[in-house]
Enzyme design. Structure first.
Site, PDB file in Angstrom:
ATOM      1  N   ASP A 146       0.858  -1.190   0.000  1.00 30.34           N
ATOM      2  CA  ASP A 146       0.000   0.000   0.000  1.00 30.34           C
ATOM      3  C   ASP A 146       0.895   1.241   0.000  1.00 30.34           C
ATOM      4  O   ASP A 146       1.627   1.478   0.968  1.00 30.34           O
ATOM      5  CB  ASP A 146      -0.889   0.023   1.249  1.00 30.34           C
ATOM      6  N   LYS A 209      -7.260   3.126  -2.991  1.00 33.85           N
ATOM      7  CA  LYS A 209      -7.626   3.162  -1.567  1.00 33.85           C
ATOM      8  C   LYS A 209      -7.846   4.617  -1.158  1.00 33.85           C
ATOM      9  O   LYS A 209      -7.133   5.506  -1.624  1.00 33.85           O
ATOM     10  CB  LYS A 209      -6.479   2.508  -0.785  1.00 33.85           C
ATOM     11  N   LYS A 245     -10.616   0.033  -1.862  1.00 34.40           N
ATOM     12  CA  LYS A 245     -10.411  -0.118  -0.418  1.00 34.40           C
ATOM     13  C   LYS A 245     -10.639   1.203   0.313  1.00 34.40           C
ATOM     14  O   LYS A 245      -9.823   2.107   0.217  1.00 34.40           O
ATOM     15  CB  LYS A 245      -8.991  -0.627  -0.134  1.00 34.40           C
TER      16      LYS A 245
END
Length: 300
Positions: A146, A209, A245
Protein backbone atom coordinates in the site's frame (compact mmCIF):
# COMPACT_ATOMS: atom_id res chain seq x y z
CA UNK A 1 11.99 14.31 -13.34
CA UNK A 2 11.78 16.75 -16.23
CA UNK A 3 8.44 17.35 -17.81
CA UNK A 4 8.27 15.96 -21.30
CA UNK A 5 5.52 17.51 -23.41
CA UNK A 6 4.63 14.31 -25.25
CA UNK A 7 4.43 12.41 -21.97
CA UNK A 8 2.50 15.06 -20.09
CA UNK A 9 0.05 15.26 -23.00
CA UNK A 10 -0.38 11.48 -22.72
CA UNK A 11 -1.74 11.87 -19.19
CA UNK A 12 -3.98 14.80 -20.12
CA UNK A 13 -5.28 12.74 -23.06
CA UNK A 14 -6.07 9.84 -20.73
CA UNK A 15 -8.00 12.12 -18.37
CA UNK A 16 -9.88 13.59 -21.34
CA UNK A 17 -11.49 10.19 -21.96
CA UNK A 18 -13.40 10.53 -18.67
CA UNK A 19 -15.79 13.02 -17.14
CA UNK A 20 -13.75 14.63 -14.39
CA UNK A 21 -15.83 17.80 -14.22
CA UNK A 22 -17.76 16.68 -11.14
CA UNK A 23 -19.93 18.75 -8.84
CA UNK A 24 -19.36 18.08 -5.13
CA UNK A 25 -22.94 18.89 -4.12
CA UNK A 26 -24.28 16.58 -6.81
CA UNK A 27 -22.11 13.75 -5.46
CA UNK A 28 -23.32 14.46 -1.90
CA UNK A 29 -26.96 14.27 -2.98
CA UNK A 30 -26.47 10.98 -4.83
CA UNK A 31 -24.65 9.44 -1.86
CA UNK A 32 -27.28 10.64 0.63
CA UNK A 33 -30.04 9.10 -1.50
CA UNK A 34 -28.13 5.83 -1.83
CA UNK A 35 -27.57 5.61 1.94
CA UNK A 36 -31.19 6.43 2.67
CA UNK A 37 -32.71 3.96 0.21
CA UNK A 38 -30.26 1.04 -0.10
CA UNK A 39 -28.19 0.45 3.06
CA UNK A 40 -30.88 -1.01 5.32
CA UNK A 41 -31.47 -3.98 2.97
CA UNK A 42 -27.78 -4.94 3.25
CA UNK A 43 -27.84 -5.18 7.05
CA UNK A 44 -27.72 -8.99 7.13
CA UNK A 45 -25.58 -11.59 8.86
CA UNK A 46 -24.41 -12.99 5.52
CA UNK A 47 -23.12 -9.59 4.37
CA UNK A 48 -21.42 -8.95 7.72
CA UNK A 49 -19.57 -12.26 7.35
CA UNK A 50 -18.44 -11.20 3.88
CA UNK A 51 -17.30 -7.81 5.22
CA UNK A 52 -15.25 -9.51 7.91
CA UNK A 53 -13.55 -11.58 5.20
CA UNK A 54 -12.69 -8.33 3.37
CA UNK A 55 -10.84 -6.72 6.30
CA UNK A 56 -7.19 -5.73 6.07
CA UNK A 57 -6.54 -6.08 9.81
CA UNK A 58 -4.23 -3.18 10.45
CA UNK A 59 -1.69 -2.13 13.06
CA UNK A 60 0.23 1.03 12.13
CA UNK A 61 1.33 2.58 15.40
CA UNK A 62 4.53 4.26 16.54
CA UNK A 63 4.42 1.81 19.46
CA UNK A 64 4.35 -1.35 17.31
CA UNK A 65 7.15 -3.78 18.16
CA UNK A 66 8.18 -7.26 17.05
CA UNK A 67 6.41 -8.65 20.12
CA UNK A 68 3.17 -6.72 19.56
CA UNK A 69 3.05 -7.61 15.86
CA UNK A 70 3.71 -11.26 16.68
CA UNK A 71 0.78 -11.26 19.16
CA UNK A 72 -1.38 -9.49 16.57
CA UNK A 73 -0.58 -12.19 14.00
CA UNK A 74 -1.13 -15.01 16.50
CA UNK A 75 -4.66 -13.71 17.06
CA UNK A 76 -5.33 -14.27 13.34
CA UNK A 77 -3.97 -17.82 13.68
CA UNK A 78 -6.22 -18.47 16.69
CA UNK A 79 -9.27 -17.11 14.87
CA UNK A 80 -9.42 -20.23 12.70
CA UNK A 81 -9.53 -22.42 15.82
CA UNK A 82 -12.10 -20.34 17.72
CA UNK A 83 -14.35 -19.31 14.80
CA UNK A 84 -13.79 -22.15 12.37
CA UNK A 85 -17.18 -21.60 10.74
CA UNK A 86 -16.25 -18.04 9.65
CA UNK A 87 -13.82 -16.99 6.94
CA UNK A 88 -10.76 -15.19 8.32
CA UNK A 89 -9.67 -11.63 7.53
CA UNK A 90 -8.23 -10.93 4.07
CA UNK A 91 -4.83 -9.62 5.15
CA UNK A 92 -2.68 -8.34 7.98
CA UNK A 93 -1.38 -4.83 7.27
CA UNK A 94 1.83 -3.65 8.99
CA UNK A 95 4.86 -1.41 8.50
CA UNK A 96 7.50 -2.95 6.16
CA UNK A 97 10.00 -3.71 8.92
CA UNK A 98 7.47 -6.20 10.35
CA UNK A 99 6.82 -8.16 7.13
CA UNK A 100 9.22 -10.90 8.16
CA UNK A 101 7.69 -11.28 11.64
CA UNK A 102 4.22 -11.70 10.12
CA UNK A 103 5.52 -14.13 7.50
CA UNK A 104 7.24 -16.27 10.14
CA UNK A 105 4.28 -16.19 12.56
CA UNK A 106 1.30 -16.53 10.23
CA UNK A 107 0.08 -20.13 10.02
CA UNK A 108 -3.33 -19.86 8.34
CA UNK A 109 -4.05 -20.10 4.64
CA UNK A 110 -5.74 -17.37 2.67
CA UNK A 111 -4.53 -14.40 4.73
CA UNK A 112 -2.19 -12.08 2.85
CA UNK A 113 0.61 -9.90 4.20
CA UNK A 114 0.18 -6.23 3.32
CA UNK A 115 2.79 -3.55 4.01
CA UNK A 116 2.47 0.20 3.78
CA UNK A 117 5.48 1.49 1.90
CA UNK A 118 7.12 4.30 -0.09
CA UNK A 119 7.31 6.91 2.63
CA UNK A 120 3.91 6.19 4.16
CA UNK A 121 1.91 8.17 5.25
CA UNK A 122 3.16 11.36 3.52
CA UNK A 123 5.00 9.89 0.48
CA UNK A 124 7.52 12.68 1.04
CA UNK A 125 10.84 10.98 0.40
CA UNK A 126 13.19 10.14 -2.48
CA UNK A 127 11.89 7.80 -5.20
CA UNK A 128 15.03 5.67 -4.62
CA UNK A 129 14.00 5.24 -0.97
CA UNK A 130 10.43 4.41 -1.98
CA UNK A 131 11.64 1.72 -4.40
CA UNK A 132 14.10 0.24 -1.90
CA UNK A 133 11.50 0.12 0.89
CA UNK A 134 8.97 -1.55 -1.41
CA UNK A 135 11.45 -4.12 -2.74
CA UNK A 136 12.59 -4.96 0.81
CA UNK A 137 9.02 -5.44 2.01
CA UNK A 138 8.27 -7.80 -0.89
CA UNK A 139 11.51 -9.74 -0.38
CA UNK A 140 10.60 -10.25 3.30
CA UNK A 141 7.15 -11.65 2.63
CA UNK A 142 4.70 -8.90 1.68
CA UNK A 143 2.37 -9.93 -1.12
CA UNK A 144 0.45 -6.64 -1.04
CA UNK A 145 1.94 -3.14 -0.96
CA UNK A 146 0.00 0.00 0.00
CA UNK A 147 1.66 3.23 -1.18
CA UNK A 148 0.53 6.85 -1.02
CA UNK A 149 0.07 8.90 -4.16
CA UNK A 150 2.45 11.89 -4.25
CA UNK A 151 -0.39 14.26 -3.43
CA UNK A 152 1.61 17.50 -3.52
CA UNK A 153 3.03 16.61 -6.93
CA UNK A 154 -0.46 15.72 -8.18
CA UNK A 155 -1.97 18.97 -6.91
CA UNK A 156 0.77 20.94 -8.66
CA UNK A 157 -0.33 19.32 -11.93
CA UNK A 158 2.77 17.20 -12.57
CA UNK A 159 0.88 14.07 -13.59
CA UNK A 160 3.88 12.63 -15.38
CA UNK A 161 6.00 12.38 -12.21
CA UNK A 162 3.03 10.99 -10.24
CA UNK A 163 2.40 8.24 -12.81
CA UNK A 164 6.05 7.37 -13.38
CA UNK A 165 6.50 6.90 -9.63
CA UNK A 166 3.56 4.50 -9.51
CA UNK A 167 4.95 2.60 -12.51
CA UNK A 168 8.37 2.26 -10.86
CA UNK A 169 6.83 1.09 -7.59
CA UNK A 170 4.60 -1.37 -9.46
CA UNK A 171 7.77 -2.84 -11.00
CA UNK A 172 9.37 -3.07 -7.54
CA UNK A 173 6.32 -5.03 -6.33
CA UNK A 174 7.02 -7.89 -8.77
CA UNK A 175 4.14 -10.32 -8.15
CA UNK A 176 2.74 -8.41 -5.16
CA UNK A 177 -0.46 -6.41 -5.59
CA UNK A 178 -0.14 -2.63 -5.50
CA UNK A 179 -2.72 -0.51 -3.69
CA UNK A 180 -2.46 3.25 -4.28
CA UNK A 181 -3.76 5.45 -1.47
CA UNK A 182 -5.19 8.71 -2.81
CA UNK A 183 -5.50 10.50 0.57
CA UNK A 184 -8.86 11.82 -0.56
CA UNK A 185 -9.19 14.27 2.34
CA UNK A 186 -6.14 16.15 1.02
CA UNK A 187 -7.42 16.02 -2.59
CA UNK A 188 -10.52 17.82 -1.30
CA UNK A 189 -12.73 17.83 -4.45
CA UNK A 190 -14.62 15.16 -6.36
CA UNK A 191 -12.86 16.28 -9.56
CA UNK A 192 -9.41 15.77 -8.03
CA UNK A 193 -10.41 12.38 -6.61
CA UNK A 194 -11.69 11.26 -10.02
CA UNK A 195 -8.48 12.39 -11.76
CA UNK A 196 -6.23 10.77 -9.15
CA UNK A 197 -8.22 7.53 -9.43
CA UNK A 198 -7.89 7.39 -13.22
CA UNK A 199 -4.17 8.22 -13.24
CA UNK A 200 -3.43 5.65 -10.52
CA UNK A 201 -5.23 2.90 -12.42
CA UNK A 202 -3.62 3.93 -15.71
CA UNK A 203 -0.17 3.81 -14.06
CA UNK A 204 -0.65 0.26 -12.75
CA UNK A 205 -2.56 0.23 -9.45
CA UNK A 206 -4.29 -3.07 -8.69
CA UNK A 207 -6.40 -1.33 -6.04
CA UNK A 208 -7.20 2.27 -5.23
CA UNK A 209 -7.63 3.16 -1.57
CA UNK A 210 -9.16 6.23 0.04
CA UNK A 211 -6.88 7.19 2.89
CA UNK A 212 -3.94 6.50 5.18
CA UNK A 213 -6.05 6.98 8.30
CA UNK A 214 -3.34 9.40 9.46
CA UNK A 215 -5.04 12.51 8.07
CA UNK A 216 -8.54 13.93 8.50
CA UNK A 217 -10.94 13.63 6.86
CA UNK A 218 -10.17 9.98 6.12
CA UNK A 219 -12.55 7.76 4.12
CA UNK A 220 -15.89 9.33 3.23
CA UNK A 221 -18.84 7.84 1.34
CA UNK A 222 -18.56 10.69 -1.18
CA UNK A 223 -14.92 9.84 -1.97
CA UNK A 224 -15.86 6.17 -2.24
CA UNK A 225 -18.67 6.99 -4.66
CA UNK A 226 -16.35 8.95 -6.97
CA UNK A 227 -13.63 6.27 -6.83
CA UNK A 228 -16.07 3.46 -7.61
CA UNK A 229 -17.47 5.53 -10.47
CA UNK A 230 -13.91 5.84 -11.82
CA UNK A 231 -13.28 2.09 -11.40
CA UNK A 232 -16.49 1.33 -13.31
CA UNK A 233 -15.64 3.67 -16.19
CA UNK A 234 -12.07 2.36 -16.35
CA UNK A 235 -13.40 -1.21 -16.49
CA UNK A 236 -15.84 -0.29 -19.29
CA UNK A 237 -13.00 1.19 -21.33
CA UNK A 238 -10.25 -1.36 -20.63
CA UNK A 239 -11.86 -4.56 -19.35
CA UNK A 240 -9.52 -4.37 -16.32
CA UNK A 241 -11.06 -4.81 -12.86
CA UNK A 242 -9.43 -2.62 -10.23
CA UNK A 243 -10.11 -3.17 -6.53
CA UNK A 244 -11.45 -0.63 -4.04
CA UNK A 245 -10.41 -0.12 -0.42
CA UNK A 246 -11.87 2.43 1.97
CA UNK A 247 -9.67 2.98 5.03
CA UNK A 248 -9.51 5.37 7.95
CA UNK A 249 -12.48 6.38 10.06
CA UNK A 250 -14.47 3.17 9.52
CA UNK A 251 -15.72 3.08 13.11
CA UNK A 252 -19.07 1.28 12.98
CA UNK A 253 -20.75 -1.63 11.26
CA UNK A 254 -23.04 0.91 9.61
CA UNK A 255 -20.00 2.65 8.09
CA UNK A 256 -18.89 -0.66 6.58
CA UNK A 257 -22.39 -1.34 5.23
CA UNK A 258 -22.40 2.09 3.56
CA UNK A 259 -19.18 1.23 1.66
CA UNK A 260 -20.52 -2.22 0.80
CA UNK A 261 -23.68 -0.59 -0.60
CA UNK A 262 -21.73 1.89 -2.73
CA UNK A 263 -19.63 -0.92 -4.21
CA UNK A 264 -22.71 -3.07 -4.82
CA UNK A 265 -24.72 -0.29 -6.47
CA UNK A 266 -21.92 1.14 -8.63
CA UNK A 267 -19.76 -1.91 -9.42
CA UNK A 268 -22.08 -4.85 -8.85
CA UNK A 269 -21.81 -8.35 -7.42
CA UNK A 270 -18.52 -9.10 -9.19
CA UNK A 271 -16.71 -6.71 -6.84
CA UNK A 272 -18.23 -8.09 -3.63
CA UNK A 273 -15.34 -10.34 -2.59
CA UNK A 274 -11.94 -9.81 -1.01
CA UNK A 275 -10.14 -10.00 -4.34
CA UNK A 276 -11.65 -6.64 -5.33
CA UNK A 277 -12.98 -5.13 -2.09
CA UNK A 278 -11.12 -4.48 1.15
CA UNK A 279 -11.74 -2.50 4.31
CA UNK A 280 -8.73 -1.05 6.09
CA UNK A 281 -9.48 -1.10 9.80
CA UNK A 282 -8.60 -2.61 13.14
CA UNK A 283 -11.60 -1.70 15.30
CA UNK A 284 -14.23 -3.02 12.88
CA UNK A 285 -13.25 -6.69 13.30
CA UNK A 286 -14.61 -6.99 16.85
CA UNK A 287 -17.73 -4.96 15.99
CA UNK A 288 -18.62 -7.22 13.06
CA UNK A 289 -17.92 -10.34 15.14
CA UNK A 290 -20.17 -8.99 17.90
CA UNK A 291 -23.00 -8.39 15.43
CA UNK A 292 -22.57 -11.82 13.84
CA UNK A 293 -22.51 -13.62 17.21
CA UNK A 294 -25.16 -11.46 18.89
CA UNK A 295 -22.91 -10.76 21.88
CA UNK A 296 -20.03 -8.44 22.70
CA UNK A 297 -16.84 -10.00 21.30
CA UNK A 298 -13.38 -8.59 22.05
CA UNK A 299 -11.26 -11.13 20.25
CA UNK A 300 -8.79 -8.87 18.43
Amino acid sequence: MEMNDANSNKYEATLALYNTNLNDEDVQCKVAELIETKVAANDTEEIKKLLFNCIDLTTLYTTDSEESVMRFTEKVNQFDEVYGELKNVAAICVYPNFAEIVRDTLEVDGVNIACVSAGFPSAQTFIEVKIAETALAVSLGANEIDIVLSVGTFLSGDYQTVCEEIQELKAACKEAHLKVILETGALATAANIKKASILSMYAGADFIKTSTGKQQPAATPEAAYVMCQAIKEYYEKTGIQIGFKPAGGINTVHDALVYYTIVKELLGEEWLNNKLFRLGTSRLANLLLSDIRGEVVKFF
